[in-house]
Design an enzyme around this catalytic site. Structure first.
Site, short mmCIF file in Angstrom:
data_model
loop_
_atom_site.label_atom_id
_atom_site.label_comp_id
_atom_site.label_asym_id
_atom_site.label_seq_id
_atom_site.Cartn_x
_atom_site.Cartn_y
_atom_site.Cartn_z
N ARG A 50 0.82 -1.22 0.00
CA ARG A 50 0.00 0.00 0.00
C ARG A 50 0.86 1.27 0.00
O ARG A 50 0.42 2.32 -0.47
CB ARG A 50 -0.95 0.00 1.20
CG ARG A 50 -2.08 1.01 1.06
CD ARG A 50 -3.15 0.80 2.12
NE ARG A 50 -2.56 0.83 3.45
CZ ARG A 50 -2.95 0.04 4.46
NH1 ARG A 50 -3.93 -0.83 4.31
NH2 ARG A 50 -2.36 0.13 5.63
N ASP A 175 -3.33 24.56 -6.51
CA ASP A 175 -3.66 23.65 -7.60
C ASP A 175 -2.99 24.22 -8.84
O ASP A 175 -3.41 25.23 -9.40
CB ASP A 175 -5.18 23.54 -7.77
CG ASP A 175 -5.55 22.51 -8.85
OD1 ASP A 175 -4.73 22.27 -9.75
OD2 ASP A 175 -6.68 21.99 -8.80
N LYS A 200 -4.07 15.55 -16.54
CA LYS A 200 -4.05 16.53 -17.62
C LYS A 200 -2.74 16.40 -18.42
O LYS A 200 -2.57 15.46 -19.13
CB LYS A 200 -4.27 17.93 -17.04
CG LYS A 200 -5.55 18.01 -16.15
CD LYS A 200 -6.82 17.80 -16.91
CE LYS A 200 -8.07 17.54 -16.06
NZ LYS A 200 -8.37 18.50 -15.03
C1 LIG Z 1 -9.20 18.33 -13.86
C2 LIG Z 1 -8.78 19.15 -12.73
C3 LIG Z 1 -8.72 18.62 -11.45
C4 LIG Z 1 -9.18 17.23 -11.13
O1 LIG Z 1 -8.44 16.21 -11.69
P1 LIG Z 1 -9.08 14.76 -11.79
O2 LIG Z 1 -7.93 13.87 -12.03
O3 LIG Z 1 -10.06 14.82 -12.92
O4 LIG Z 1 -9.77 14.49 -10.50
C5 LIG Z 1 -8.27 19.41 -10.42
N1 LIG Z 1 -7.90 20.68 -10.65
C6 LIG Z 1 -7.94 21.23 -11.86
C7 LIG Z 1 -7.51 22.64 -12.05
C8 LIG Z 1 -8.40 20.49 -12.94
O5 LIG Z 1 -8.49 21.06 -14.15
#
Ligand SMILES: *Cc1c(COP(=O)(O)O)cnc(C)c1O
Length: 385
Positions: A50, A175, A200
């Site tokens: 894990r 983020d 992304k």
């Molecule tokens: C897509 C996205 C997320 C979430 O990512 P996931 O892997 O789809 O959960 C978080 N923050 C931003 C800015 C995003 O564009």
């Protein structure tokens, strides 16, 4: 070494097996060398799958080095990378200050889940700098940034906020998915936790969901890892492998997407139908000075306004597109378009856009074909009215 070179070297095995890439290490059970070592967990010994095995270590090491941090936690989505960092930074009775432009599902987590554990959230105007100091109270435990912000591309003065927060003992989280940890280095700007949706640009091929948090120093990393392990978060080694593979070509993919996005934005700016363009790398973006100061490059994600369009017109436009797909991710090889209304989620500040807001994620297609596709959309709208 420059990042382009690093991307080809990070996370590779340094042993005499001669493998260019790490193995995909699947496993739950780790055998102890002896009965007396069974309950002995020296740092570095893996006692159970894990905690992640060779492939996870390779990706964690690569992301840590790319960001210049102290350690990394992997999560099963970008959303969970946000939620993990929030859980690590807060406790009951505390408060999170969050930019009003953050990713919608993170807003939802704060207001529906953290509230249940006695952590309040206050949202602040997204174009914020050192004046955030006026909002910090004794309860404030974390500040959540996203710059440029989801959909609206508003930017914060990240180093100014990080400095004020550090002086007041508040943890900063960003983020940083838009820069992919490549074209901006938030930890170098003083931020404590850099959050990535690896889904992304790192993944880059629309076949992976994964997230990561990189911590600025050892104490922040211990805090992050303790929380990660207590909750039992885990990611699969195949996914970790895909993310590491994506890193190899991320620099050239992002650069190509960014260049095409600026070509397309310039074409859009010359169209009579189009209003404001929201692309931080363009000099007409209101926060362009922050972009120039803190970023070394852009990516392919931006938005534009079309005054006078209602939702039915936006839908007509999007339905006429043949190269752009319609879908919610971004950063993949294929271009995507959506219409959106950031105001549906915001609470602190009004986001005024004129008519429709269309967001484009520019992929790796020839920009000429994408421009022809957008032209097709505008012509369909003109034919209709
Ligand atoms: C897509 C996205 C997320 C979430 O990512 P996931 O892997 O789809 O959960 C978080 N923050 C931003 C800015 C995003 O564009």
């Amino acid at each position: 070494m420059k990042d382009d070179t690093k991307l080809t070297r990070l996370g590779r095995p340094h042993d005499d097996r001669g493998q260019v890439n790490p193995s995909v290490a699947r496993g739950s059970t780790m055998l102890a060398p002896s009965a007396s070592a069974l309950y002995d967990f020296p740092p570095g010994r893996k006692h159970y799958g894990r905690v992640g095995l060779e492939t996870h270590d390779a990706l964690r090491g690569a992301l840590t080095e790319l960001q210049g941090g102290a350690g990394c936690a992997l999560t099963s989505s970008g959303l969970m990378a946000n939620t993990l960092s929030i859980l690590a930074a807060t406790e009951a009775g505390g408060e999170v200050l969050a930019a009003d432009c953050i990713y919608g599902p993170v807003r939802n987590f704060l207001t529906t889940q953290m509230s249940r554990y006695g952590v309040r959230t206050r949202f602040f105007a997204p174009q914020m700098g050192a004046e955030i100091g006026d909002l910090i109270t004794d309860e404030t435990q974390a500040i959540l940034l996203e710059s440029p912000g989801s959909l609206t591309m508003e930017m914060q003065d990240v180093p100014a906020i990080a400095k004020v927060a550090r002086d007041k003992g508040v943890i900063t989280i960003i983020d940083d998915t838009w820069s992919a940890g490549l074209t901006m280095k938030p930890l170098q700007l003083g931020v404590d936790y850099a959050v990535q949706a690896l889904t992304k640009y790192v993944g880059g091929h629309s076949d992976l969901l994964m997230g990561a948090v990189v911590a600025r120093d050892d104490a922040l990393f211990q805090r992050l890892q303790t929380t990660e392990r207590a909750f039992g978060f885990h990611t699969g080694p195949d996914d970790a492998y895909l993310a590491l593979r994506g890193l190899r070509s991320m620099g050239v993919r992002m650069q190509r997407s960014a260049e095409s996005s600026l070509t397309i934005a310039e074409w859009l700016a010359a169209r009579a139908e189009v209003g404001a363009i929201r692309h931080p790398a363009r000099s007409d973006h209101p926060d362009h000075a922050l972009f120039k100061r803190d970023f070394s490059g852009a990516c392919g994600l931006f938005a534009f306004e079309v005054p006078g369009w209602d939702i039915a017109t936006s839908e007509h436009f999007l339905d006429a597109l043949e190269v752009f797909g319609m879908g919610f991710s971004w950063g993949g090889y294929e271009s995507l378009a959506i219409h959106c209304d950031p105001q549906l989620k915001r609470t602190k500040t009004a986001h005024k856009h004129d008519g429709a807001l269309i967001r484009l994620s520019i992929g790796l297609e020839a920009p000429e074909d994408l421009i022809a596709d957008l032209e097709r959309g505008f012509m369909a709208v003109a034919d209709r009215s």
